[in-house]
Motif scaffolding. Structure first.
Motif, mmCIF file in Angstrom:
data_model
loop_
_atom_site.group_PDB
_atom_site.id
_atom_site.type_symbol
_atom_site.label_atom_id
_atom_site.label_comp_id
_atom_site.label_asym_id
_atom_site.label_seq_id
_atom_site.Cartn_x
_atom_site.Cartn_y
_atom_site.Cartn_z
ATOM 1 N N HIS A 35 44.111 12.204 18.266
ATOM 2 C CA HIS A 35 44.589 12.820 17.042
ATOM 3 C C HIS A 35 45.868 12.152 16.571
ATOM 4 N N PHE A 36 46.006 12.047 15.263
ATOM 5 C CA PHE A 36 47.245 11.546 14.690
ATOM 6 C C PHE A 36 47.402 12.176 13.315
ATOM 7 N N SER A 37 48.547 11.900 12.697
ATOM 8 C CA SER A 37 48.833 12.531 11.425
ATOM 9 C C SER A 37 47.727 12.233 10.427
ATOM 10 N N GLY A 39 44.416 12.586 10.668
ATOM 11 C CA GLY A 39 43.047 12.250 11.062
ATOM 12 C C GLY A 39 42.890 12.108 12.548
ATOM 13 N N LYS A 40 41.713 11.691 12.948
ATOM 14 C CA LYS A 40 41.459 11.459 14.363
ATOM 15 C C LYS A 40 40.464 10.327 14.520
#
Lengths: 106, 187
Positions: A35-37, A39-40
């Motif tokens: 996971h990231f800012s 989106g994934k």
């Protein structure tokens, strides 16, 4: 500092470039994703004690594909200073791979 | 004029006088830090500001960042992670609504629900209450939240984030009613 998103994408690109890897796989039960800012990225999980990569193979023998994928991922991660072990799971196979005689067995 | 409470970096383990408590803390009570009382003496400058804040001093003057700003940045950064379904719990939301009715009781808004911050002159500690999705790795989501919150707070405010504590309050399960691809099995 390298963004987590970029590390995950680099690992994903390196793994899918390995011959015998058809693509990444979301895993079973608990989704394997980073996971990231905003989106994934599915198929690679950077969080935790070891890095997990779930993939779909289209060539036998599967062990060779898995080892090559692990090696590719480890190379990318060492370049950013991450020395954790990489666990690769062959989560699925393309059915055609099972009928075909693969060149690596010749 | 600065207060004595703003002179030392915030320590994570103790509710020291160095910590300026934010009145926007809507996380569930866990320890001494969770009090809405402000810990400084209300000198004239900060009284006029209407809230506690951190001062970044330069030769040419002082920049003040309100604690609620740090909390808002942290809350938005956490929400950015797709694995976070929501922040805070139902109880915290109700408490936040009550607090906002009290004059000076805080500027709790949707962006800061489930966020508590402890801010010193150079450092910040952040507490988050989040709700994640069932079926997704809590370890992964926590790591992603930690990274994004640290990056955004440090990048935007210049404060060093010494810790991001995350509490998973609840898990959200997608209800069967929301699935649109179910068809009636019998006519």
């Amino acid at each position: 500092m390298v963004r987590r998103e970029d590390i995950a994408r680099s690992v994903a690109d390196a793994v899918t470039a390995v011959p015998g890897v058809a693509g990444l796989h979301p895993g079973f039960g608990v989704e394997v994703a980073t996971h990231f800012s905003g989106g994934k990225l599915v198929g690679v999980r950077l969080g935790g004690e070891a890095v997990e990569v779930y993939l779909t193979a289209d060539r036998a023998p599967l062990q060779a594909v898995a080892e090559a994928a692990a090696e590719a991922a480890t190379r990318v991660l060492s370049a950013v200073g991450d020395s954790r072990p990489v666990n690769v799971v062959v989560a699925d196979v393309v059915p055609a791979a099972m009928d075909r005689r693969s060149s690596s067995r010749g | 004029m600065s207060t004595p409470s703003g002179n030392e970096p915030a320590k994570s383990q103790t509710a020291t006088q160095a910590a300026q408590m934010t009145s926007t803390n809507t996380a569930e009570p866990q320890n001494l830090r969770d009090t809405s009382e402000s810990r400084h003496d209300w000198p004239s400058e900060q009284g006029r500001m209407g809230g506690s804040s951190v001062a970044l001093r330069t030769q040419a003057g002082t920049t003040r960042i309100a604690d609620s700003v740090v909390a808002k940045i942290a809350g938005l950064a956490a929400r950015d992670i797709p694995g976070v379904y929501s922040m805070g719990t139902g109880m915290a939301r109700r408490v936040g609504q009550l607090k906002s009715l009290i004059p000076g009781g805080g500027e709790s808004g949707a962006a800061m629900q489930g966020v508590g911050v402890e801010v010193g002159e150079r450092e910040a500690a952040i507490d988050l209450d989040i709700v994640t999705w069932y079926g997704q790795s809590i370890v992964e989501i926590s790591e992603a939240v930690r990274r994004n919150v640290t990056g955004q707070v440090e990048g935007m405010t210049g404060l060093k984030v010494i810790e991001v504590n995350i509490q998973i309050d609840d898990i959200h399960v997608e209800s069967q009613d929301s699935s649109t691809k179910d068809q009636q099995r019998v006519q």
